[in-house]
Design an enzyme around this catalytic site. Structure first.
Site, short mmCIF file in Angstrom:
data_model
loop_
_atom_site.label_atom_id
_atom_site.label_comp_id
_atom_site.label_asym_id
_atom_site.label_seq_id
_atom_site.Cartn_x
_atom_site.Cartn_y
_atom_site.Cartn_z
N SER A 182 0.48 -1.48 0.18
CA SER A 182 -0.06 -0.12 0.15
C SER A 182 0.86 1.22 0.08
CB SER A 182 -1.15 -0.16 1.13
OG SER A 182 -2.37 1.34 0.56
N LYS A 188 -19.86 18.29 2.36
CA LYS A 188 -19.08 18.93 3.12
C LYS A 188 -18.41 17.07 4.58
CE LYS A 188 -16.65 20.73 6.50
NZ LYS A 188 -15.35 20.99 6.03
#
Length: 343
Positions: A169, A221
């Site tokens: 990763s 948001k």
């Protein structure tokens, strides 16, 4: 026996007195000096010299007693010969950095400072070897760590990343900055993917008549929330964001390893060293120790590490604690030995 107990009690009393006095000295000195100075210190270790020292010790240990004086003379001659031969010439240097990553890539700040130091000091023909170990973590944290290693590539400094255990990763994101990427046969590599998860307790709260007000300005948001009711639109946007990060990850890897079939390996899977070599995720197999030993034949190999500089109080406190520990151990040894003494 009573006499021994009396002596042992006096010994412990003396140790405790030294501890108290030492603590007072630490407090006074620390307060007087204000603990000013550098935050870190640069630690350099020439690995060639360490290896040669061990080789000589083992050679001496394996030789007959009568041969050791002859071996010592030969070692001195070798040192003199090497000193005369090395005058006026500079061998290439292999600078060795270590990065052990946690989920926040906490070592990134130190790595950046070490890279800056090498860029100031490295000469043409030098190489940087990064011994990298990380299973990944936060996107922004490992993005910064990868950018720090990219500085070496941009500066034209040859870079080799060695993975002995794992670079997955975000760890693999960093490893791709290398001109050459090496891995041990069973190192774990890949995991080119993005994952996110969070719990949602909205139904539990609703069952107990608890309302949560979530107020936002901006349509996206907050896409998913822990306490409020998640919507299908929020889920779609969250997944879209994950796909966007995954696309950035794939582009970063593909730019630095253009021969790699990025779509075939960007599935979130991991591969072990030999499998990773077949997939094109690495360039060669081998441990970092084996690679550095090979480079020592023609270059100076120097480990570079920035360490936090311990404050005076920490150093003295550590010395005192070690002294107390040794004293206690010694007391226990005396107590144990007394069992075998004649009474």
């Amino acid at each position: 026996m009573n006499e021994w107990l009396t002596d042992f009690g006096m010994f412990l009393a003396q140790v405790l007195s030294l501890v108290v006095i030492g603590g007072l000295v630490v407090a006074v000195v620390v307060k007087a000096r204000g603990e000013v100075g550098e935050r870190t210190r640069l630690r350099l270790e020439e690995l060639n010299a360490n290896r040669e020292y061990r080789r000589r010790r083992l050679t001496m240990a394996a030789s007959e007693p009568g041969e050791r004086k002859r071996l010592l003379k030969r070692f001195r001659r070798d040192d003199k010969s090497r000193g005369r031969k090395g005058k006026g010439e500079r061998r290439p240097t292999v600078w060795v950095l270590d990065f052990h990553g946690d989920i926040r890539a906490s070592a990134t700040g130190r790595l950046g400072e070490e890279v800056s130091a090498l860029l100031d000091a490295a000469a043409e023909g030098d190489e940087v070897v990064v011994r990298l170990e990380s299973a990944g973590g936060l996107v922004h944290a490992y993005g910064l760590a990868a950018a720090e290693l990219d500085r070496l590539r941009v500066a034209g400094l040859r870079t080799t990343v060695c993975v002995d255990k794992v670079a997955a990763s975000g760890g693999y994101l960093m490893a791709c900055a290398a001109d050459q990427l090496r891995a041990s046969p069973f190192a774990v590599l890949g995991s080119i993917g993005v994952v996110a998860q969070l719990p949602n307790v909205h139904r539990l709260l609703k069952r107990h008549d608890i309302d949560v007000e979530l107020l936002t300005a901006g349509r996206y948001k907050r896409t998913l929330t822990v306490f409020g009711e998640n919507t299908e639109e929020g889920r779609e946007k969250f997944l879209e964001d994950l796909e966007g990060i995954h696309a950035l990850f794939k582009r970063h890897v593909a730019e630095r390893r253009p021969a790699l079939d990025i779509e075939a390996v960007a599935t979130g899977e991991v591969w072990y060293g030999s499998e990773a070599l077949n997939q094109g995720l690495v360039d060669a197999l081998g441990t970092s120790e084996a690679y550095l030993a090979e480079r020592m034949k023609e270059a100076r190999v120097i480990s570079v590490k920035l360490e936090p500089k311990r404050k005076l109080g920490d150093r003295l406190g550590l010395a005192i604690s070690r002294g107390v520990e040794r004293a206690v151990e010694r007391g226990l040894e005396v107590l144990e030995a007394s069992r075998w003494q004649k009474r």
